[in-house]
Design a protein around this motif. Structure first.
Motif, PDB file in Angstrom:
ATOM      1  N   GLY A 104       0.782  -1.232   0.000  1.00  0.00           N
ATOM      2  CA  GLY A 104       0.000   0.000   0.000  1.00  0.00           C
ATOM      3  C   GLY A 104       0.804   1.266   0.000  1.00  0.00           C
ATOM      4  N   VAL A 105       2.059   1.212  -0.486  1.00  0.00           N
ATOM      5  CA  VAL A 105       2.931   2.396  -0.505  1.00  0.00           C
ATOM      6  C   VAL A 105       3.046   2.897  -1.938  1.00  0.00           C
ATOM      7  N   VAL A 106       2.728   4.166  -2.150  1.00  0.00           N
ATOM      8  CA  VAL A 106       2.807   4.782  -3.473  1.00  0.00           C
ATOM      9  C   VAL A 106       4.255   5.164  -3.770  1.00  0.00           C
ATOM     10  N   VAL A 107       4.703   4.873  -4.990  1.00  0.00           N
ATOM     11  CA  VAL A 107       6.071   5.184  -5.408  1.00  0.00           C
ATOM     12  C   VAL A 107       6.042   5.973  -6.710  1.00  0.00           C
ATOM     13  N   LEU A 108       7.215   6.450  -7.116  1.00  0.00           N
ATOM     14  CA  LEU A 108       7.372   7.212  -8.348  1.00  0.00           C
ATOM     15  C   LEU A 108       7.320   6.307  -9.569  1.00  0.00           C
ATOM     16  N   ASP A 109       7.208   6.936 -10.743  1.00  0.00           N
ATOM     17  CA  ASP A 109       7.455   6.212 -11.987  1.00  0.00           C
ATOM     18  C   ASP A 109       8.933   6.284 -12.366  1.00  0.00           C
ATOM     19  N   TYR A 110       9.539   7.474 -12.247  1.00  0.00           N
ATOM     20  CA  TYR A 110      10.942   7.666 -12.632  1.00  0.00           C
ATOM     21  C   TYR A 110      11.649   8.561 -11.613  1.00  0.00           C
ATOM     22  N   LEU A 111      12.944   8.327 -11.458  1.00  0.00           N
ATOM     23  CA  LEU A 111      13.785   9.119 -10.561  1.00  0.00           C
ATOM     24  C   LEU A 111      14.989   9.625 -11.351  1.00  0.00           C
ATOM     25  N   LEU A 112      15.225  10.938 -11.293  1.00  0.00           N
ATOM     26  CA  LEU A 112      16.241  11.558 -12.124  1.00  0.00           C
ATOM     27  C   LEU A 112      17.067  12.555 -11.310  1.00  0.00           C
ATOM     28  N   GLY A 113      18.226  12.875 -11.831  1.00  0.00           N
ATOM     29  CA  GLY A 113      19.069  13.881 -11.191  1.00  0.00           C
ATOM     30  C   GLY A 113      20.343  14.065 -11.983  1.00  0.00           C
ATOM     31  N   LEU A 114      21.086  15.078 -11.625  1.00  0.00           N
ATOM     32  CA  LEU A 114      22.390  15.284 -12.234  1.00  0.00           C
ATOM     33  C   LEU A 114      23.345  14.171 -11.807  1.00  0.00           C
ATOM     34  N   PRO A 115      24.386  13.902 -12.577  1.00  0.00           N
ATOM     35  CA  PRO A 115      25.369  12.893 -12.154  1.00  0.00           C
ATOM     36  C   PRO A 115      25.829  13.157 -10.730  1.00  0.00           C
ATOM     37  N   PHE A 116      25.963  12.087  -9.953  1.00  0.00           N
ATOM     38  CA  PHE A 116      26.282  12.248  -8.529  1.00  0.00           C
ATOM     39  C   PHE A 116      27.612  12.951  -8.323  1.00  0.00           C
ATOM     40  N   ILE A 122       3.888  18.988 -16.273  1.00  0.00           N
ATOM     41  CA  ILE A 122       2.897  19.348 -15.262  1.00  0.00           C
ATOM     42  C   ILE A 122       3.517  19.214 -13.871  1.00  0.00           C
ATOM     43  N   PRO A 123       3.593  20.305 -13.097  1.00  0.00           N
ATOM     44  CA  PRO A 123       4.127  20.185 -11.735  1.00  0.00           C
ATOM     45  C   PRO A 123       3.124  19.522 -10.801  1.00  0.00           C
ATOM     46  N   VAL A 124       3.602  18.588  -9.998  1.00  0.00           N
ATOM     47  CA  VAL A 124       2.783  17.971  -8.951  1.00  0.00           C
ATOM     48  C   VAL A 124       3.592  17.964  -7.665  1.00  0.00           C
ATOM     49  N   ARG A 125       2.947  17.523  -6.583  1.00  0.00           N
ATOM     50  CA  ARG A 125       3.581  17.575  -5.270  1.00  0.00           C
ATOM     51  C   ARG A 125       3.516  16.197  -4.615  1.00  0.00           C
ATOM     52  N   TRP A 126       4.432  15.998  -3.679  1.00  0.00           N
ATOM     53  CA  TRP A 126       4.418  14.739  -2.932  1.00  0.00           C
ATOM     54  C   TRP A 126       3.124  14.580  -2.153  1.00  0.00           C
ATOM     55  N   ARG A 127       2.508  15.677  -1.718  1.00  0.00           N
ATOM     56  CA  ARG A 127       1.267  15.508  -0.960  1.00  0.00           C
ATOM     57  C   ARG A 127       0.151  14.974  -1.850  1.00  0.00           C
ATOM     58  N   ASP A 128       0.253  15.167  -3.178  1.00  0.00           N
ATOM     59  CA  ASP A 128      -0.702  14.533  -4.090  1.00  0.00           C
ATOM     60  C   ASP A 128      -0.568  13.015  -4.022  1.00  0.00           C
ATOM     61  N   LEU A 129       0.681  12.533  -3.957  1.00  0.00           N
ATOM     62  CA  LEU A 129       0.910  11.091  -3.835  1.00  0.00           C
ATOM     63  C   LEU A 129       0.494  10.595  -2.458  1.00  0.00           C
ATOM     64  N   ARG A 130       0.739  11.404  -1.428  1.00  0.00           N
ATOM     65  CA  ARG A 130       0.310  11.020  -0.083  1.00  0.00           C
ATOM     66  C   ARG A 130      -1.209  10.913  -0.010  1.00  0.00           C
ATOM     67  N   ASP A 131      -1.899  11.874  -0.614  1.00  0.00           N
ATOM     68  CA  ASP A 131      -3.366  11.814  -0.613  1.00  0.00           C
ATOM     69  C   ASP A 131      -3.864  10.571  -1.332  1.00  0.00           C
ATOM     70  N   LEU A 132      -3.235  10.239  -2.453  1.00  0.00           N
ATOM     71  CA  LEU A 132      -3.592   9.025  -3.190  1.00  0.00           C
ATOM     72  C   LEU A 132      -3.409   7.794  -2.308  1.00  0.00           C
ATOM     73  N   GLN A 133      -2.288   7.710  -1.615  1.00  0.00           N
ATOM     74  CA  GLN A 133      -2.013   6.552  -0.754  1.00  0.00           C
ATOM     75  C   GLN A 133      -3.027   6.450   0.375  1.00  0.00           C
ATOM     76  N   ARG A 134      -3.313   7.571   0.997  1.00  0.00           N
ATOM     77  CA  ARG A 134      -4.228   7.535   2.148  1.00  0.00           C
ATOM     78  C   ARG A 134      -5.673   7.281   1.726  1.00  0.00           C
ATOM     79  N   ARG A 135      -6.050   7.710   0.527  1.00  0.00           N
ATOM     80  CA  ARG A 135      -7.394   7.362   0.026  1.00  0.00           C
ATOM     81  C   ARG A 135      -7.515   5.871  -0.231  1.00  0.00           C
ATOM     82  N   SER A 136      -6.403   5.295  -0.692  1.00  0.00           N
ATOM     83  CA  SER A 136      -6.439   3.871  -1.043  1.00  0.00           C
ATOM     84  C   SER A 136      -6.405   2.961   0.160  1.00  0.00           C
TER      85      SER A 136
END
Length: 302
Positions: free
Chosen positions: A204-216, A288-302
């Motif tokens: 029941g834990v919501v995760v990302l589709d992709y994770l990105l960043g500059l070279p470490f 489209i900008p989104v926020r982590w609280r959108d994912l949190r809301d999705l998880q808590r609704r589920s």
């Protein structure tokens, strides 16, 4: 299905979260990240609860509950001049620390020595500490990737998902693994990422589709324009779904210079998403900008 479609977006929509890691690391980093959060330059930040300046960052976050702040699960302490260790006080943490009582310097030693029950206690303690200081915790992620099994294959994601499920927190894990170049990872690595995402789903834990960043690690003599070019390329190659881009921003001060190995780079990362070229790229790509609280809301609704 992607996390984006679970949020109600279309199958081709590209959603983006920009997270500032290492909130609480030091006063200079706190000031920089606070400025980026208030100005809406980053979507969120994550707190290193074991660090000496975490209390300042947490108290500031408690006064700004409308801004997204999560917990940056921390089990390593990589700098020579500044160290930190566990926040758990209810039992043993001996498998997590050096003889001096600090976290291990590198991920490999942590993976080799850590006891899973002690890891779980420390995960819980870091979340509880943030909550006790009044933080409206929106999500969790992991400092230096210590919990993913990246060095020796010994991961602690089951313990992470148990804690995230308990507190209703989504977690930084990519469902689909990309290389630093932005290309899809080889099948074996992609399969492992998919299996871990399935485990998160089952708990029941919501995760990302992709994770990105500059070279470490920065190239020698790296300039701001080179860094900006890399970021523009990342934005231009986003895949449909929810992507998170990781930043490590900070004001560059005597304090940061005193312990950090690449302070100038953190200063450049402060400016990236303020840059008009970066902002125009996001707009022109229809991201489209989104926020982590959108994912949190999705998880808590589920």
């Amino acid at each position: 299905m992607t996390t984006a479609t679970a949020l109600g977006y279309g199958p081709q929509d590209r959603l983006l979260i920009v997270n500032a890691d290492d909130f609480g690391l030091c006063h200079s980093t706190n000031l920089g990240i606070e400025r980026l959060l208030v100005d809406g330059i980053v979507s969120s930040a994550t707190l290193m609860m074991p660090c000496g300046w975490a209390r300042e960052a947490a108290q500031w976050s408690a006064r700004h509950p409308h801004l997204d702040v999560g917990v940056h699960f921390t089990f390593t302490s990589e700098w020579d001049a500044m160290k930190w260790g566990p926040v758990y006080r209810g039992g043993s943490t001996l498998s997590l620390v050096t003889a001096e009582g600090y976290f291990q310097r590198d991920v490999k030693r942590f993976e080799r020595q850590a006891d899973s029950s002690e890891v779980r206690c420390e995960l819980t303690a870091q979340v509880e500490m943030a909550l006790a200081l009044g933080v409206n915790v929106t999500h969790a992620d992991n400092h230096m990737g210590s919990l993913y099994g990246l060095q020796l294959g010994r991961h602690f994601l089951k313990e992470v998902f148990e804690v995230c499920a308990q507190y209703g927190l989504p977690f930084r894990l990519p469902r689909y693994l990309l290389l630093e170049s932005g290309q899809v990872a080889p099948p074996e690595l992609a399969k492992q990422a998919g299996e871990m995402a399935e485990l998160a789903d089952s708990m029941g834990v919501v995760v990302l589709d992709y994770l990105l960043g500059l070279p470490f690690r920065a190239a020698s003599g790296e300039t701001y324009d080179e860094m900006k070019g890399q970021m523009i390329a990342i934005l231009g190659n986003l895949h449909p779904g929810v992507s998170e881009i990781i930043l490590h921003p900070s004001l560059v001060t005597d304090e940061l210079n005193a312990f950090h190995g690449a302070p100038a780079r953190r200063g450049m990362e402060m400016e990236l998403f303020r840059d008009p070229d970066i902002r125009r790229k996001i707009q022109s790509e229809g991201i489209i900008p989104v926020r982590w609280r959108d994912l949190r809301d999705l998880q808590r609704r589920s």
